[in-house]
Design a protein around this motif. Structure first.
Motif: not given
Length: 469
Positions: A407-422
């Motif tokens: 959910m967008l409101g949590h994305l600044r934290e949740e997005g860090k869990k994804l792979d920056e290279e993909k």
């Protein structure tokens, strides 16, 4: 008697100016933080705002009650219901009348009777208005705050969801049922002046009509029609929208007393090198308020784009940390509107203003907006990450297969869990929220971000057979 309503479209919030034309006195019910326009209107009508009243300690916007008391010497009428956790903490040295159920006060020849209406919050009160000066012996209407809306009632789960106050949701729902039974005993002719309209997160199905009557709501409002307490509680607690994270902060601010707004001139910066350095520092938030169609072509690295308009205070409240200092990329003609929108939720640390014309050479980050057909092609590739940033209820109604829900409101934290290279493929329901989300992912360092034009709604229309639950 004089009565005028004011509606903040960005917060879907109503305030009311009520005046006695015989004495020239007026009161503001649930005043907003920025008061200039209302005070000017009062003056034009030959009224002086001598008082303010609040229906409860608000969680979704900054109250202007303390501002009125400190800067304009207004008397305050505030709830004294609820336990110590629900008492105002800024009333010393101010002219404050603390109100209990069945209390009465007068503004000129206009009478206000207090009705304790717990449910949304324990200290919630409503104000029954009778135009005594006009010869009325029966009340005209009631200011319900976040108790009863047009078509709905206030949600009781905000503190449990936003601040972790366990058990308050169900107890609040039980109190709400009892409050409604008492409320339904009032005459059908009474007008309901609610605290919010459609678009507010303080309920799940608020109507867009600005006012109603008790009689009409008894016929049409699900909450007033339901007579079984357990069924009412279950329905009230079910499918409430996500509670914005800043609500807990607002509750604290309005309880302890919002900061007093002083007249200050914004500080404009144009040095591109300094802007880039500033944005890269911890504790700084570079907020780009341009329309998404402009921002997607070039964003300053580290910035997040929340367009000026209805989206700004809500998503800024979700995404900006209250300890962060804010720099605004905003057109000079729009600066005041943007500042007011942010200050309405107590985002006061605006330290820098930047004209969009001064960032051309440093706006080097960008994302791609693609059609539903192109998005479908991209998501079939192996090394991609697909993100759905919609609300929980939208996700549960149907989503794409193989998609991560963040959910967008949590994305600044949740997005860090994804792979920056993909590569990241991102969407919401219509495209507005996912445009913000795309800028969030860029601010986290992701290089390849692809955004779905038209959102899930457009994709679903093209590929209905691919929707999963």
């Amino acid at each position: 008697m004089f009565l005028r309503s004011y509606f903040d479209e960005k917060l879907a919030q109503y305030s009311y100016l009520v005046g006695c034309q015989r004495t020239g006195e007026a009161i503001l019910i649930d005043p907003p933080r920025h008061l200039d326009m209302i005070l000017q209107d009062a003056d034009k009508e030959g009224l002086r705002v001598t008082a303010a009243a609040e229906t409860h300690i608000h969680a979704d916007f900054v109250s202007g009650a303390r501002q009125l008391a400190v800067k304009h010497d207004a008397a305050l009428y505030l709830s004294d219901e609820g336990d110590e956790d629900w008492k105002y903490g800024y009333t010393d040295q101010l002219h404050v009348t603390k109100l209990k159920d069945n209390d009465t006060f007068m503004i000129g020849n206009v009478q206000f009777d207090v009705l304790h209406t717990p449910g949304h919050t324990p200290e919630s009160i409503s104000f029954i208005l009778t135009d005594v000066g006009g010869g009325a012996e029966q009340p005209m209407g009631i200011f319900t705050g976040d108790f009863v809306f047009v078509g709905d009632v206030g949600r009781p789960d905000l503190l449990e969801k936003s601040a972790g106050a366990q058990g308050t949701a169900r107890s609040g729902a039980e109190s709400m049922f009892k409050s409604i039974q008492r409320f339904k005993e009032f005459p059908d002719h009474m007008i309901i002046w609610p605290g919010h309209g459609a678009g507010s997160a303080c309920g799940k199905s608020l109507g867009a009509v600005p006012q109603s009557t008790i009689g009409y709501e008894k016929q049409t409002n699900w909450a007033l029609k339901e007579t079984d307490e357990q069924a009412f509680i279950e329905e009230l607690l079910q499918d409430q929208p996500e509670a914005p994270s800043y609500f807990a902060q607002m509750k604290k601010v309005n309880k302890l007393g919002p900061a007093i707004i002083e007249e200050t001139d914004g500080k404009w910066f144009s040095n591109e090198e300094e802007i880039v350095k500033w944005a890269a520092q911890s504790g700084h938030f570079l907020l780009d308020t341009r329309p998404a169609k402009e921002a997607e072509k070039g964003l300053v690295p580290g910035s997040i784009n929340i367009p000026l308009g209805k989206l700004l205070p809500n998503w800024a409240g979700w995404l900006v940390d209250y300890e962060e200092k804010i720099a605004l990329i905003v057109k000079p003609s729009d600066a005041e509107e943007a500042i007011i929108a942010l200050q309405s939720i107590h985002l006061d640390q605006i330290v820098m203003l930047i004209d969009p014309n001064s960032i051309d050479s440093i706006a080097t980050a960008s994302y791609e907006t693609v059609s539903k057909e192109k998005f479908e092609q991209e998501k079939e590739k192996e090394a991609v990450q697909i993100i759905d940033v919609r609300n929980d209820s939208e996700w549960q109604e149907g989503h794409m297969e193989g998609v991560q829900h963040k959910m967008l409101g949590h994305l600044r934290e949740e997005g860090k869990k994804l792979d920056e290279e993909k590569p990241v493929l991102i969407h919401c329901q219509s495209g507005a929220r996912s445009a913000i989300a795309a800028s969030v992912m860029l601010s986290l360092g992701f290089k390849e971000v692809i955004h779905l034009e038209g959102g899930f709604g457009a994709w679903k229309e093209k590929y209905p057979e691919k929707v999963t639950r």
